[in-house]
Write an enzyme that holds these catalytic residues in place. Structure first.
Site, PDB file in Angstrom:
ATOM      1  N   SER A  48       0.824  -1.222   0.000  1.00 16.89           N
ATOM      2  CA  SER A  48       0.000   0.000   0.000  1.00 16.89           C
ATOM      3  C   SER A  48       0.848   1.257   0.000  1.00 16.89           C
ATOM      4  O   SER A  48       1.715   1.439   0.860  1.00 16.89           O
ATOM      5  CB  SER A  48      -0.866   0.040   1.265  1.00 16.89           C
ATOM      6  OG  SER A  48      -1.878  -0.909   1.183  1.00 16.89           O
ATOM      7  N   HIS A 105      -3.309   0.574  -4.813  1.00 13.54           N
ATOM      8  CA  HIS A 105      -2.937  -0.684  -5.485  1.00 13.54           C
ATOM      9  C   HIS A 105      -3.427  -0.607  -6.927  1.00 13.54           C
ATOM     10  O   HIS A 105      -4.612  -0.781  -7.204  1.00 13.54           O
ATOM     11  CB  HIS A 105      -3.565  -1.887  -4.775  1.00 13.54           C
ATOM     12  CG  HIS A 105      -2.951  -2.154  -3.443  1.00 13.54           C
ATOM     13  ND1 HIS A 105      -1.884  -2.994  -3.269  1.00 13.54           N
ATOM     14  CD2 HIS A 105      -3.233  -1.641  -2.224  1.00 13.54           C
ATOM     15  CE1 HIS A 105      -1.539  -3.012  -1.997  1.00 13.54           C
ATOM     16  NE2 HIS A 105      -2.339  -2.193  -1.335  1.00 13.54           N
ATOM     17  N   HIS A 113      -5.609  -8.946  -1.892  1.00 11.75           N
ATOM     18  CA  HIS A 113      -5.732  -9.180  -0.445  1.00 11.75           C
ATOM     19  C   HIS A 113      -6.828 -10.195  -0.119  1.00 11.75           C
ATOM     20  O   HIS A 113      -7.889 -10.194  -0.746  1.00 11.75           O
ATOM     21  CB  HIS A 113      -6.086  -7.874   0.286  1.00 11.75           C
ATOM     22  CG  HIS A 113      -5.032  -6.825   0.215  1.00 11.75           C
ATOM     23  ND1 HIS A 113      -5.020  -5.857  -0.751  1.00 11.75           N
ATOM     24  CD2 HIS A 113      -3.972  -6.583   1.017  1.00 11.75           C
ATOM     25  CE1 HIS A 113      -3.976  -5.062  -0.556  1.00 11.75           C
ATOM     26  NE2 HIS A 113      -3.330  -5.471   0.505  1.00 11.75           N
ATOM     27  N   TYR A 118      -8.622  -9.924   2.484  1.00 11.63           N
ATOM     28  CA  TYR A 118      -9.778  -9.187   3.026  1.00 11.63           C
ATOM     29  C   TYR A 118     -10.656  -8.568   1.931  1.00 11.63           C
ATOM     30  O   TYR A 118     -11.766  -8.116   2.210  1.00 11.63           O
ATOM     31  CB  TYR A 118      -9.340  -8.108   4.035  1.00 11.63           C
ATOM     32  CG  TYR A 118      -8.551  -6.936   3.477  1.00 11.63           C
ATOM     33  CD1 TYR A 118      -9.156  -5.934   2.742  1.00 11.63           C
ATOM     34  CD2 TYR A 118      -7.191  -6.829   3.730  1.00 11.63           C
ATOM     35  CE1 TYR A 118      -8.431  -4.861   2.246  1.00 11.63           C
ATOM     36  CE2 TYR A 118      -6.458  -5.753   3.253  1.00 11.63           C
ATOM     37  CZ  TYR A 118      -7.087  -4.774   2.508  1.00 11.63           C
ATOM     38  OH  TYR A 118      -6.359  -3.725   2.018  1.00 11.63           O
ATOM     39  N   GLU A 119     -10.159  -8.576   0.698  1.00 14.88           N
ATOM     40  CA  GLU A 119     -11.007  -8.104  -0.403  1.00 14.88           C
ATOM     41  C   GLU A 119     -12.025  -9.179  -0.797  1.00 14.88           C
ATOM     42  O   GLU A 119     -12.847  -8.960  -1.686  1.00 14.88           O
ATOM     43  CB  GLU A 119     -10.152  -7.758  -1.623  1.00 14.88           C
ATOM     44  CG  GLU A 119      -9.303  -6.505  -1.439  1.00 14.88           C
ATOM     45  CD  GLU A 119      -8.366  -6.277  -2.620  1.00 14.88           C
ATOM     46  OE1 GLU A 119      -8.754  -5.569  -3.568  1.00 14.88           O
ATOM     47  OE2 GLU A 119      -7.234  -6.801  -2.592  1.00 14.88           O
ATOM     48  N   ALA A 128       2.539  -2.128   4.025  1.00 16.55           N
ATOM     49  CA  ALA A 128       2.322  -1.118   5.055  1.00 16.55           C
ATOM     50  C   ALA A 128       1.913  -1.868   6.312  1.00 16.55           C
ATOM     51  O   ALA A 128       1.197  -2.868   6.232  1.00 16.55           O
ATOM     52  CB  ALA A 128       1.213  -0.178   4.621  1.00 16.55           C
ATOM     53  N   MET A 167      -2.122  -6.824   6.933  1.00 21.84           N
ATOM     54  CA  MET A 167      -3.141  -7.755   6.417  1.00 21.84           C
ATOM     55  C   MET A 167      -2.697  -8.449   5.130  1.00 21.84           C
ATOM     56  O   MET A 167      -3.509  -8.736   4.253  1.00 21.84           O
ATOM     57  CB  MET A 167      -4.445  -6.995   6.174  1.00 21.84           C
ATOM     58  CG  MET A 167      -4.997  -6.324   7.412  1.00 21.84           C
ATOM     59  SD  MET A 167      -6.451  -5.360   7.011  1.00 21.84           S
ATOM     60  CE  MET A 167      -6.575  -4.274   8.429  1.00 21.84           C
ATOM     61  N   SER A 168      -1.406  -8.666   5.017  1.00 16.83           N
ATOM     62  CA  SER A 168      -0.929  -9.309   3.779  1.00 16.83           C
ATOM     63  C   SER A 168       0.324 -10.131   4.074  1.00 16.83           C
ATOM     64  O   SER A 168       0.624 -10.440   5.223  1.00 16.83           O
ATOM     65  CB  SER A 168      -0.617  -8.239   2.725  1.00 16.83           C
ATOM     66  OG  SER A 168       0.506  -7.475   3.128  1.00 16.83           O
ATOM     67  N   ASN A 172       1.679   3.661  10.742  1.00 12.97           N
ATOM     68  CA  ASN A 172       0.868   4.172  11.867  1.00 12.97           C
ATOM     69  C   ASN A 172       1.211   3.367  13.117  1.00 12.97           C
ATOM     70  O   ASN A 172       1.802   2.287  13.028  1.00 12.97           O
ATOM     71  CB  ASN A 172      -0.631   3.985  11.555  1.00 12.97           C
ATOM     72  CG  ASN A 172      -0.962   2.545  11.216  1.00 12.97           C
ATOM     73  OD1 ASN A 172      -0.720   2.079  10.085  1.00 12.97           O
ATOM     74  ND2 ASN A 172      -1.479   1.820  12.172  1.00 12.97           N
ATOM     75  N   HIS A 232      -7.297   4.298   6.204  1.00 12.18           N
ATOM     76  CA  HIS A 232      -6.424   3.898   5.097  1.00 12.18           C
ATOM     77  C   HIS A 232      -5.665   5.097   4.512  1.00 12.18           C
ATOM     78  O   HIS A 232      -4.538   4.940   4.039  1.00 12.18           O
ATOM     79  CB  HIS A 232      -7.235   3.185   4.011  1.00 12.18           C
ATOM     80  CG  HIS A 232      -6.378   2.596   2.928  1.00 12.18           C
ATOM     81  ND1 HIS A 232      -5.512   1.540   3.151  1.00 12.18           N
ATOM     82  CD2 HIS A 232      -6.225   2.927   1.620  1.00 12.18           C
ATOM     83  CE1 HIS A 232      -4.877   1.250   2.030  1.00 12.18           C
ATOM     84  NE2 HIS A 232      -5.289   2.072   1.084  1.00 12.18           N
TER      85      HIS A 232
HETATM   86  N1  HPA Z   1      -3.171  -2.936  11.058  1.00 16.59           N
HETATM   87  C1  HPA Z   1      -3.328  -3.791  10.009  1.00 16.59           C
HETATM   88  N2  HPA Z   1      -2.883  -3.505   8.786  1.00 16.59           N
HETATM   89  C2  HPA Z   1      -2.256  -2.341   8.604  1.00 16.59           C
HETATM   90  C3  HPA Z   1      -2.071  -1.413   9.635  1.00 16.59           C
HETATM   91  C4  HPA Z   1      -2.547  -1.729  10.946  1.00 16.59           C
HETATM   92  O1  HPA Z   1      -2.412  -0.966  11.908  1.00 16.59           O
HETATM   93  N3  HPA Z   1      -1.416  -0.341   9.093  1.00 16.59           N
HETATM   94  C5  HPA Z   1      -1.210  -0.635   7.789  1.00 16.59           C
HETATM   95  N4  HPA Z   1      -1.740  -1.822   7.474  1.00 16.59           N
END
Ligand code: HPA
Length: 272
Positions: free
Chosen positions: A31, A62, A84, A86-87, A114, A212-213, A236, A248
């Site tokens: 990301s 993406h 992903h 989660y998609e 990320a 998440m990847s 973050n 996001h």
């Molecule tokens: N959690 C899950 N996935 C992420 C995060 C997070 O804090 N930051 C970027 N992708």
């Protein structure tokens, strides 16, 4: 050896028909890190939406491109856009970039992503090299792709991620005077961010960064014999580490800030 749904095998075959290209390294851009493609020489770029049945990229940041590129004489394969879990995609779909890389004979694959920082040493804007992965909550699904006898037959987690490839990345960072931290990348399925209680648990269980990847992709790549490494851009503080609300756009904005550092590092890795 490693199962792949016939429909996806066909997609890969069609892609391979278009190229006679042997990349040394494949890179999956996470990301906000997709702009890396602008810093290399693009030989051929394919929109994944032009490939019938290829999973569509639905997440901002993406692009959905497969790029055959070259940098300082080194051939590389870039996935600008990740698929992903989660998609709503199946693991068969999520690992397509890995399967394409393997079929094109790439020896190494670098995952980038990320991630939220959990370890107090990690701050937004940091880069973290994965020393290990935790994908305990996705392994059951992976069993449909990597049959048990194949997992049991190999000590496939002995050098995973690849110590040799990780050393190359550490040396490249030193050469570029870039600080790269190290830690355990922990996968969560998403799509929602974690709760503070979940992050607290992950922290206690040794996770340094969460995303998440990557983990299922990396396990699959490791099983195919590719040398695997992963660099996380800490975008973050994970939930509850700071009291800021996550979204996001914060992820893509921070990734954008580290773009130059990331680009320098990856270029140095390519030529190392
Ligand atoms: N959690 C899950 N996935 C992420 C995060 C997070 O804090 N930051 C970027 N992708």
């Amino acid at each position: 050896m490693v199962n792949l749904n016939i429909k996806y095998k066909n997609i890969v075959e069609r892609l391979l028909d278009e190229f006679s290209y042997k990349p040394e390294l494949a890179i999956v851009l996470g990301s906000g890190l997709g702009d890396f493609v602008f810093s290399i020489n693009v030989i051929k770029s394919i929109d994944t939406c032009s490939i019938q049945d290829y999973p569509e990229s639905t997440i901002p940041g993406h692009e959905g491109k497969i790029i055959f590129g070259e940098y300082c004489g080194k051939k590389i394969l870039l996935f600008q856009g990740r698929i992903h879990f989660y998609e709503g995609y199946s693991l068969n779909e999520c690992i397509l970039p890995v399967f394409v890389s393997y079929k094109l004979n790439a020896q190494k694959i670098l995952f980038t992503n990320a991630a939220g920082g959990i370890n107090s040493d990690l701050n937004p804007g940091d880069l973290m090299l994965a020393t290990s992965f935790n994908g305990i909550n996705i392994k059951k699904e992976l069993a449909s792709l990597i049959p048990l006898p194949s997992i049991a037959a190999k000590n496939n987690f002995l050098d995973f991620p690849s110590s040799a490839f990780n050393k190359i990345i550490i040396s490249a960072a030193e050469a570029e005077h870039i600080k790269i931290k190290e830690g355990v990348y922990w996968f969560t399925k998403g799509p929602s961010y974690e709760t503070p209680a979940e992050i607290n648990m992950i922290n206690k269980f040794g996770g340094d960064a969460v995303g998440m990847s990557t983990v299922h992709e990396a396990i699959y790549a490791g099983n195919l014999g590719l040398k695997v490494s992963s660099i996380s851009c800490i975008t973050n503080y994970a939930a509850g580490i700071s009291h800021k609300k996550l979204n996001h756009s914060e992820v893509t904005e921070t990734a954008n800030l580290v773009k130059d550092k990331f680009e320098k590092l990856v270029k140095r890795v390519i030529v190392s």
